[in-house]
Design an enzyme around this catalytic site. Sequence first.
Site, short mmCIF file in Angstrom:
data_model
loop_
_atom_site.label_atom_id
_atom_site.label_comp_id
_atom_site.label_asym_id
_atom_site.label_seq_id
_atom_site.Cartn_x
_atom_site.Cartn_y
_atom_site.Cartn_z
N HIS A 123 46.48 35.66 31.62
CA HIS A 123 46.06 35.21 30.29
C HIS A 123 47.17 35.37 29.25
O HIS A 123 47.11 34.76 28.18
CB HIS A 123 44.78 35.93 29.84
CG HIS A 123 44.96 37.35 29.41
ND1 HIS A 123 44.70 38.43 30.23
CD2 HIS A 123 45.37 37.88 28.23
CE1 HIS A 123 44.94 39.55 29.58
NE2 HIS A 123 45.34 39.25 28.36
N ASP A 169 43.82 37.70 37.38
CA ASP A 169 44.47 37.69 36.06
C ASP A 169 45.88 38.25 36.14
O ASP A 169 46.31 39.02 35.30
CB ASP A 169 43.64 38.50 35.05
CG ASP A 169 44.09 38.25 33.61
OD1 ASP A 169 44.68 37.18 33.35
OD2 ASP A 169 43.89 39.13 32.76
N GLY A 171 48.03 42.95 23.08
CA GLY A 171 49.47 43.01 23.28
C GLY A 171 49.87 43.95 24.40
O GLY A 171 50.95 43.85 24.97
N ASN A 172 48.97 44.90 24.73
CA ASN A 172 49.21 45.80 25.87
C ASN A 172 49.00 45.09 27.21
O ASN A 172 49.43 45.58 28.25
CB ASN A 172 48.28 47.01 25.83
CG ASN A 172 48.84 48.16 25.02
OD1 ASN A 172 48.28 48.54 24.00
ND2 ASN A 172 49.95 48.72 25.46
N SER A 173 48.31 43.96 27.17
CA SER A 173 47.99 43.23 28.40
C SER A 173 49.25 42.94 29.21
O SER A 173 50.22 42.41 28.68
CB SER A 173 47.28 41.92 28.07
OG SER A 173 46.01 42.15 27.52
N LEU A 221 35.03 32.61 53.41
CA LEU A 221 33.89 32.50 54.32
C LEU A 221 33.16 31.18 54.11
O LEU A 221 32.51 30.67 55.03
CB LEU A 221 32.92 33.66 54.12
CG LEU A 221 33.40 35.06 54.53
CD1 LEU A 221 32.33 36.10 54.20
CD2 LEU A 221 33.72 35.10 56.01
N GLY A 222 33.24 30.65 52.90
CA GLY A 222 32.52 29.41 52.61
C GLY A 222 31.08 29.66 52.22
O GLY A 222 30.20 28.88 52.61
#
Length: 411
Positions: free
Chosen positions: A147, A177, A254-256, A314-315
């Site tokens: 992100h 992510d 901002g730490n992401s 696995l579907g």
Amino acid sequence: MRNENQGTPRRTNRFWVKVAGVGLIAGLIGGGIAIGIGGAIQHHEAVVSTRVPSGSNRAGGTKVNKNKADLNGEATRAYNSVQGAVVSVINKQNVQQDNGILGMFGPTQGDNSSSSSSNGKLETASEGSGVIYKKSGNAAYIVTNNHVVKGSSALQVIMSNGRKVDAQLVGTDAATDLAVLKINSANVTTVAGFGNSNSITAGQDVLAIGSPMGSEYANTVTKGIVSAKNRTLKAGTDGTLTSVIQTDAAINSGNSGGPLINMAGQVIGINSMKLSSDNQGSSIEGMGFAIPSNEVTRVINQIVKHGRVIRPRLGILYTDLANISAKQRQSVLKLPKNVNQGSVIMDVKPGSAAQKAGLKKYDVITKMAGQQIHGLAQLRDILYAHKIGQRISITYYQGGHVHQTTVKLVP
């Protein structure tokens, strides 16, 4: 005849009574004076003790003493060993410009005009954090959050020394992510290493490093503990459930993408999100989450190798058995009463690995690869821990009877 001395005793008694009275009065008056004087003295002393003295100490004399604190403690050593590898990630995007003519009544457009277009100018859309984890030849690799880089037209990285360099996007994975960037290694002096996130424990000290509120506060470090080892949350932009580390180390916008490290300076997680309020709007503090390092390394290795993550499937569509009422467990799933954990298959894709293995709608998977299924995230984690082409054993209930099958994993 009257005796002249008869009145003498009476006069004498009255005399001594007067003397005693005068003495008593004098004593009372004297005591009152003493009490009054004592109170005055106390009042004077109080005034003197609180009065600001005149003049000043022109010589000064205050000095700074030697710092007795340990300036090379465990947390400081851990931070110093990693901070050189922590970077700020700048997401630049094209500026949208209105093609209409802005007048009194707003923009006007001709038949062939477009409401907006890109003028080719790039501006900073958002900022995040990242950590350099690999140096190979003239290239260095950075892990950050998906992100953080999403929607970017160009990417830049600000090194720990403040130098700004261009970055290339290697690949992303929305499910976890995560994203990997590549930069020139000429300016790289520090590379972070990963620790085993399976070996962490609640209560151990950790540090979060990054750029909260943007690069202006780059290399900010906060300290906390591991609050919980495994929490199931929707971590990816596609809402995929995943297991994350919970920490009370302060994590802000901002730490992401920045690292969560242990006191040995090893990266045990990549900071990804925090809870700031509940459904009722109540403020929440000290609830941050990081993607475990074991998951991170598995994902970024595939991104570097393939440009994306290729996962076995696995579907099936499934839900947690806990979401099914006790009545439906008996009437629909036909489960024995002692079965209370597992994943319920809600749909099976035609031609999928699951269908070929005999799995059907409303089957309940209770074990996979010999491990008991306790929730949705665990089934996914077990599945993703295996490679394409491997065979995996599944224990499941169908029509009230327990079965076992083996599934060959396909992409």
